[in-house]
Design a protein around this motif. Structure first.
Motif, PDB file in Angstrom:
ATOM      1  N   ALA A 116       0.660  11.359 -10.817  1.00 31.39           N
ATOM      2  CA  ALA A 116      -0.515  11.823 -10.082  1.00 31.39           C
ATOM      3  C   ALA A 116      -0.306  11.700  -8.583  1.00 31.39           C
ATOM      4  CB  ALA A 116      -1.745  11.031 -10.511  1.00 31.39           C
ATOM      5  N   GLN A 117       0.328  10.626  -8.157  1.00 34.27           N
ATOM      6  CA  GLN A 117       0.562  10.435  -6.724  1.00 34.27           C
ATOM      7  C   GLN A 117       1.630  11.379  -6.202  1.00 34.27           C
ATOM      8  OE1 GLN A 117       0.030   5.969  -5.498  1.00 34.27           O
ATOM      9  NE2 GLN A 117       0.773   6.000  -7.607  1.00 34.27           N
ATOM     10  N   LEU A 118       2.657  11.638  -7.000  1.00 32.89           N
ATOM     11  CA  LEU A 118       3.746  12.505  -6.552  1.00 32.89           C
ATOM     12  C   LEU A 118       3.351  13.975  -6.568  1.00 32.89           C
ATOM     13  CD1 LEU A 118       6.841  10.805  -8.251  1.00 32.89           C
ATOM     14  CD2 LEU A 118       5.787  10.328  -6.037  1.00 32.89           C
ATOM     15  N   ASP A 119       2.191  14.286  -7.148  1.00 31.16           N
ATOM     16  CA  ASP A 119       1.645  15.643  -7.117  1.00 31.16           C
ATOM     17  C   ASP A 119       0.451  15.772  -6.171  1.00 31.16           C
ATOM     18  OD1 ASP A 119       3.413  16.695  -8.977  1.00 31.16           O
ATOM     19  OD2 ASP A 119       2.074  16.434 -10.689  1.00 31.16           O
ATOM     20  N   ASP A 120      -0.057  14.661  -5.692  1.00 28.22           N
ATOM     21  CA  ASP A 120      -1.310  14.644  -4.938  1.00 28.22           C
ATOM     22  C   ASP A 120      -1.141  15.279  -3.550  1.00 28.22           C
ATOM     23  OD1 ASP A 120      -4.128  13.399  -4.679  1.00 28.22           O
ATOM     24  OD2 ASP A 120      -3.081  12.744  -2.859  1.00 28.22           O
ATOM     25  N   PRO A 121      -1.985  16.224  -3.168  1.00 28.97           N
ATOM     26  CA  PRO A 121      -1.826  16.877  -1.856  1.00 28.97           C
ATOM     27  C   PRO A 121      -1.839  15.908  -0.685  1.00 28.97           C
ATOM     28  CG  PRO A 121      -3.337  18.126  -3.236  1.00 28.97           C
ATOM     29  CD  PRO A 121      -3.059  16.842  -3.963  1.00 28.97           C
ATOM     30  N   TYR A 122      -2.730  14.922  -0.719  1.00 27.51           N
ATOM     31  CA  TYR A 122      -2.757  13.947   0.371  1.00 27.51           C
ATOM     32  C   TYR A 122      -1.433  13.189   0.442  1.00 27.51           C
ATOM     33  CZ  TYR A 122      -3.505   9.473   2.663  1.00 27.51           C
ATOM     34  OH  TYR A 122      -3.351   8.370   3.466  1.00 27.51           O
ATOM     35  N   CYS A 123      -0.938  12.714  -0.699  1.00 28.37           N
ATOM     36  CA  CYS A 123       0.318  11.954  -0.713  1.00 28.37           C
ATOM     37  C   CYS A 123       1.492  12.815  -0.265  1.00 28.37           C
ATOM     38  CB  CYS A 123       0.577  11.390  -2.111  1.00 28.37           C
ATOM     39  SG  CYS A 123      -0.574  10.090  -2.626  1.00 28.37           S
ATOM     40  N   LEU A 124       1.495  14.069  -0.664  1.00 28.45           N
ATOM     41  CA  LEU A 124       2.575  14.971  -0.242  1.00 28.45           C
ATOM     42  C   LEU A 124       2.585  15.124   1.278  1.00 28.45           C
ATOM     43  CD1 LEU A 124       2.219  17.648  -3.048  1.00 28.45           C
ATOM     44  CD2 LEU A 124       4.237  16.218  -2.667  1.00 28.45           C
ATOM     45  N   ARG A 125       1.407  15.312   1.876  1.00 31.39           N
ATOM     46  CA  ARG A 125       1.335  15.448   3.343  1.00 31.39           C
ATOM     47  C   ARG A 125       1.745  14.153   4.031  1.00 31.39           C
ATOM     48  NH1 ARG A 125      -3.583  17.908   1.950  1.00 31.39           N
ATOM     49  NH2 ARG A 125      -4.717  16.031   2.587  1.00 31.39           N
ATOM     50  N   ALA A 126       1.219  13.028   3.530  1.00 27.92           N
ATOM     51  CA  ALA A 126       1.508  11.746   4.172  1.00 27.92           C
ATOM     52  C   ALA A 126       2.978  11.376   4.031  1.00 27.92           C
ATOM     53  CB  ALA A 126       0.625  10.657   3.568  1.00 27.92           C
ATOM     54  N   PHE A 127       3.575  11.683   2.887  1.00 30.80           N
ATOM     55  CA  PHE A 127       4.996  11.381   2.707  1.00 30.80           C
ATOM     56  C   PHE A 127       5.847  12.243   3.631  1.00 30.80           C
ATOM     57  CE2 PHE A 127       8.993  12.023   0.103  1.00 30.80           C
ATOM     58  CZ  PHE A 127       9.559  10.809   0.452  1.00 30.80           C
TER      59      PHE A 127
ATOM     60  N   GLY B 111       0.835  -1.186   0.000  1.00 31.45           N
ATOM     61  CA  GLY B 111       0.000   0.000   0.000  1.00 31.45           C
ATOM     62  C   GLY B 111       0.869   1.235   0.000  1.00 31.45           C
ATOM     63  N   GLU B 112       0.491   2.217   0.789  1.00 26.22           N
ATOM     64  CA  GLU B 112       1.198   3.497   0.766  1.00 26.22           C
ATOM     65  C   GLU B 112       2.671   3.366   1.162  1.00 26.22           C
ATOM     66  OE1 GLU B 112      -0.840   6.617   2.819  1.00 26.22           O
ATOM     67  OE2 GLU B 112      -2.770   6.141   1.895  1.00 26.22           O
ATOM     68  N   GLU B 113       2.989   2.432   2.022  1.00 26.21           N
ATOM     69  CA  GLU B 113       4.389   2.239   2.420  1.00 26.21           C
ATOM     70  C   GLU B 113       5.271   1.994   1.202  1.00 26.21           C
ATOM     71  OE1 GLU B 113       7.691   1.796   5.093  1.00 26.21           O
ATOM     72  OE2 GLU B 113       5.670   2.574   5.426  1.00 26.21           O
ATOM     73  N   TRP B 114       4.770   1.246   0.267  1.00 23.24           N
ATOM     74  CA  TRP B 114       5.482   0.961  -0.978  1.00 23.24           C
ATOM     75  C   TRP B 114       5.810   2.262  -1.713  1.00 23.24           C
ATOM     76  CZ3 TRP B 114       2.729  -2.344  -5.327  1.00 23.24           C
ATOM     77  CH2 TRP B 114       3.640  -2.635  -6.347  1.00 23.24           C
ATOM     78  N   LEU B 115       4.819   3.133  -1.817  1.00 19.19           N
ATOM     79  CA  LEU B 115       5.028   4.422  -2.478  1.00 19.19           C
ATOM     80  C   LEU B 115       6.073   5.254  -1.753  1.00 19.19           C
ATOM     81  CD1 LEU B 115       4.250   6.735  -4.449  1.00 19.19           C
ATOM     82  CD2 LEU B 115       2.402   7.310  -2.842  1.00 19.19           C
ATOM     83  N   TYR B 116       5.969   5.345  -0.433  1.00 22.27           N
ATOM     84  CA  TYR B 116       6.848   6.248   0.305  1.00 22.27           C
ATOM     85  C   TYR B 116       8.280   5.731   0.365  1.00 22.27           C
ATOM     86  CZ  TYR B 116       2.258   8.028   1.551  1.00 22.27           C
ATOM     87  OH  TYR B 116       0.973   8.505   1.500  1.00 22.27           O
ATOM     88  N   GLN B 117       8.443   4.412   0.425  1.00 20.01           N
ATOM     89  CA  GLN B 117       9.809   3.882   0.369  1.00 20.01           C
ATOM     90  C   GLN B 117      10.462   4.187  -0.977  1.00 20.01           C
ATOM     91  OE1 GLN B 117      10.336  -0.236   1.451  1.00 20.01           O
ATOM     92  NE2 GLN B 117       8.987  -0.083   3.219  1.00 20.01           N
ATOM     93  N   ALA B 118       9.727   3.949  -2.058  1.00 22.21           N
ATOM     94  CA  ALA B 118      10.286   4.235  -3.392  1.00 22.21           C
ATOM     95  C   ALA B 118      10.555   5.723  -3.559  1.00 22.21           C
ATOM     96  CB  ALA B 118       9.333   3.741  -4.471  1.00 22.21           C
ATOM     97  N   TRP B 119       9.680   6.552  -3.038  1.00 17.14           N
ATOM     98  CA  TRP B 119       9.838   8.002  -3.124  1.00 17.14           C
ATOM     99  C   TRP B 119      11.105   8.440  -2.403  1.00 17.14           C
ATOM    100  CZ3 TRP B 119       4.733  11.222  -2.406  1.00 17.14           C
ATOM    101  CH2 TRP B 119       4.934  12.546  -2.821  1.00 17.14           C
ATOM    102  N   ALA B 120      11.279   7.950  -1.174  1.00 19.15           N
ATOM    103  CA  ALA B 120      12.420   8.363  -0.363  1.00 19.15           C
ATOM    104  C   ALA B 120      13.737   7.825  -0.897  1.00 19.15           C
ATOM    105  CB  ALA B 120      12.222   7.906   1.086  1.00 19.15           C
ATOM    106  N   HIS B 121      13.749   6.567  -1.306  1.00 20.24           N
ATOM    107  CA  HIS B 121      15.008   5.892  -1.601  1.00 20.24           C
ATOM    108  C   HIS B 121      15.360   5.839  -3.090  1.00 20.24           C
ATOM    109  CE1 HIS B 121      14.822   5.056   2.558  1.00 20.24           C
ATOM    110  NE2 HIS B 121      13.952   4.065   2.486  1.00 20.24           N
ATOM    111  N   SER B 122      14.383   6.133  -3.963  1.00 18.53           N
ATOM    112  CA  SER B 122      14.671   6.158  -5.401  1.00 18.53           C
ATOM    113  C   SER B 122      14.410   7.522  -6.022  1.00 18.53           C
ATOM    114  CB  SER B 122      13.853   5.093  -6.141  1.00 18.53           C
ATOM    115  OG  SER B 122      14.292   3.795  -5.828  1.00 18.53           O
ATOM    116  N   TYR B 123      13.192   8.027  -5.884  1.00 15.32           N
ATOM    117  CA  TYR B 123      12.851   9.249  -6.604  1.00 15.32           C
ATOM    118  C   TYR B 123      13.625  10.461  -6.099  1.00 15.32           C
ATOM    119  CZ  TYR B 123       8.956   6.129  -7.718  1.00 15.32           C
ATOM    120  OH  TYR B 123       8.198   5.045  -8.089  1.00 15.32           O
ATOM    121  N   LEU B 124      13.758  10.601  -4.792  1.00 21.20           N
ATOM    122  CA  LEU B 124      14.542  11.720  -4.258  1.00 21.20           C
ATOM    123  C   LEU B 124      16.007  11.663  -4.716  1.00 21.20           C
ATOM    124  CD1 LEU B 124      13.213  12.228  -0.610  1.00 21.20           C
ATOM    125  CD2 LEU B 124      12.883  13.739  -2.557  1.00 21.20           C
TER     126      LEU B 124
END
Length: 501
Positions: A69-80, A28-41
């Motif tokens: 869409a997720q990397l621009d989404d206000p909810y995802c930005l706050r949660a990340f 779920g969201e953990e998958w997104l945030y791990q990839a965001w932190a460790h790959s996309y950044l």
């Protein structure tokens, strides 16, 4: 062409399914945030440094509309942002828990430094989402951007009208975010069936990726497909698999940080691979110095592999040739901790070895265009055919998707006004048709989650569709708003676009 050993194109494909509001851990969201932190950044930080150095055409970057869409989404930005803060707290706790071992104590301190830097990076550069960052790299020529269909469907299994709608919608979504439509796409899963090039041409797509076997292994040049002017590039597996293959590759080396072993008290990974048959409890602590030494050897090995391959292709064809290596962006950092450092090392070392490093567009400008080709039905999955997305294990899902598309098309109306209920119903259908769900079932990777996601979106479509047919407009509007609060990628999606196909 000027004299080079040849040309190298790195293509990285960035994609995750829509995960917001659909669970957290373990899928779920953990998958997104791990990839965001460790790959996309870190990958964006690498591109920024190359851009500051004046480097252009560094690599070809695919970003799917559903990920953007997720990397621009206000909810995802706050949660990340909250996730990053928890990472920092977990790293501080790890420093205390791991204090008995010098290597682990240092690892805890390093994790704290990395989390702090990530927070600073996010708060200063990512406040308005991913698209402004991505647009800057496209505008200054650091990368060539590849787009794709809306929610990453396996296109060969779509009705042509749904396929066209999803592709046009995805290209429109990317244009809205970065100010221009991509000329190239990463076809989801490199899925292809003969004739799809005509749909690409109609949508304005000029180039796309296939896997090497689709070109019978001759990936030394791009090729126009059939009678069209659309160009395909093939992934060179001899080079690509040096890094990542179904069975081997650099990330599995004993010195690298182990992806699968966790200290569940802090949610961090304390171990190195150590050995393929070593139990998690017996793995050695991660040693950054040992990993760095190994990384240097793997950078050199990859550069040597590319040069050797280019020389062999030149000897065979009598001209400078092309090597295209393609990977998921999430490999670099999320799956392979040392991946971003390896990526930077290779992109700096290849030009020093006499290799032209450029984008797919740049490869065409350098003259790497061969004779036309007729492509077979193919993908980059197991067997290089469609079995992952159309096999026995997912036969029920394939049938359900076929029936969903029939209902989707049957529900089209001739109305001229935009309909928020119909828009949300189509949005749910697009999410249900994501290729990720069948992949996860076939590969037995969170199969229950994948089946549930496909079912939930299909049921939501059917609920909205039924209410609309019954004339229960008030209830349909209420539910559409409720569903949209959870699933709202592609805000510009207009269901009336199905009438164009």
């Amino acid at each position: 062409m000027s004299e080079h050993e040849g040309t190298f194109c790195l293509v990285v494909h960035s994609h995750l399914p829509w995960l917001a509001h659909h669970g957290s851990w373990p899928v779920g969201e953990e998958w997104l945030y791990q990839a965001w932190a460790h790959s996309y950044l870190p990958v964006m930080d690498l591109l920024r440094r190359f851009a500051d150095e004046g480097r252009r055409d560094v690599l070809t970057l695919g970003v799917t509309p559903v990920l953007a869409a997720q990397l621009d989404d206000p909810y995802c930005l706050r949660a990340f942002h909250e996730w990053l803060g928890h990472w920092q707290l977990r790293a501080r706790q790890a420093s205390s828990l791991w204090g008995h071992d010098p290597l682990l104590r240092e690892l805890g301190a390093t994790e704290y430094q990395r989390s702090t830097k990530a927070i600073e990076e996010f708060e200063t550069r990512w406040r308005h989402g991913f698209s402004p960052i991505l647009r800057s790299f496209v505008d200054n020529g650091t990368v060539e951007l590849l787009g794709g269909p809306l929610a990453h469907p396996f296109q060969p299994l779509l009705d042509e009208r749904v396929r066209s709608f999803a592709l046009r919608g995805g290209l429109d979504d990317t244009a809205l975010r970065i100010g221009r439509r991509p000329e190239g796409i990463w076809a989801p899963e490199c899925g292809y069936e003969p004739g799809m090039e005509h749909g690409y041409a109609a949508a304005g797509v000029r180039r796309f990726m296939v896997d090497g076997p689709s070109l019978r292994g001759d990936t030394s040049a791009a090729r126009t497909v059939g009678s069209s002017d659309v160009v395909c590039f093939g992934r060179d597996l001899e080079v690509t698999y040096r890094v990542w293959s179904p069975k081997a590759g650099y990330p599995g080396h004993a010195a690298y940080r182990d992806f699968h072993t966790w200290d569940h008290r802090v949610g961090l990974k304390p171990s190195r691979v150590t050995g393929k048959t070593v139990e998690p409890a017996d793995k050695a602590p991660y040693d950054p110095a040992l990993a760095a030494d190994t990384l240097g050897l793997h950078v050199k090995d990859f550069v040597d592999t590319v040069v050797t391959r280019l020389r062999a292709l030149r000897a065979r064809h009598g001209r400078e040739s092309l090597v295209v290596a393609a990977y998921d962006t999430e490999l670099f950092g999320h799956w392979w901790h040392e991946g971003p450092a390896w990526l930077e090392g290779v992109l700096r070392a290849l030009p020093e070895a006499g290799v032209r490093v450029t984008t797919l567009r740049g490869a065409l400008e350098a003259g790497h265009l061969g004779a036309p080709v007729d492509l077979p039905a193919s993908s980059w999955g197991s067997g290089k055919d469609w079995r992952v997305w159309d096999g026995e294990q997912v036969a029920d899902m394939v049938q359900a998707n076929r029936e969903l598309q029939a209902r989707l098309l049957a529900g089209r109306s001739a109305g001229t006004a935009r309909d928020a209920v119909r828009d949300q119903a189509v949005r749910e259908a697009m999410l249900a048709l994501s290729s990720d769900w069948a992949f996860m079932v076939t590969k037995d990777s969170a199969a229950d989650y994948a089946r549930r996601r496909a079912r939930v979106h299909t049921e939501r479509f059917d609920t909205l569709d039924s209410l609309a047919r019954e004339g229960r407009t008030e209830r349909a509007a209420e539910l559409a708003a409720e569903f949209r609060a959870q699933d709202d990628p592609f805000g510009q999606l207009d269901a009336r676009g199905l009438e164009q196909d």
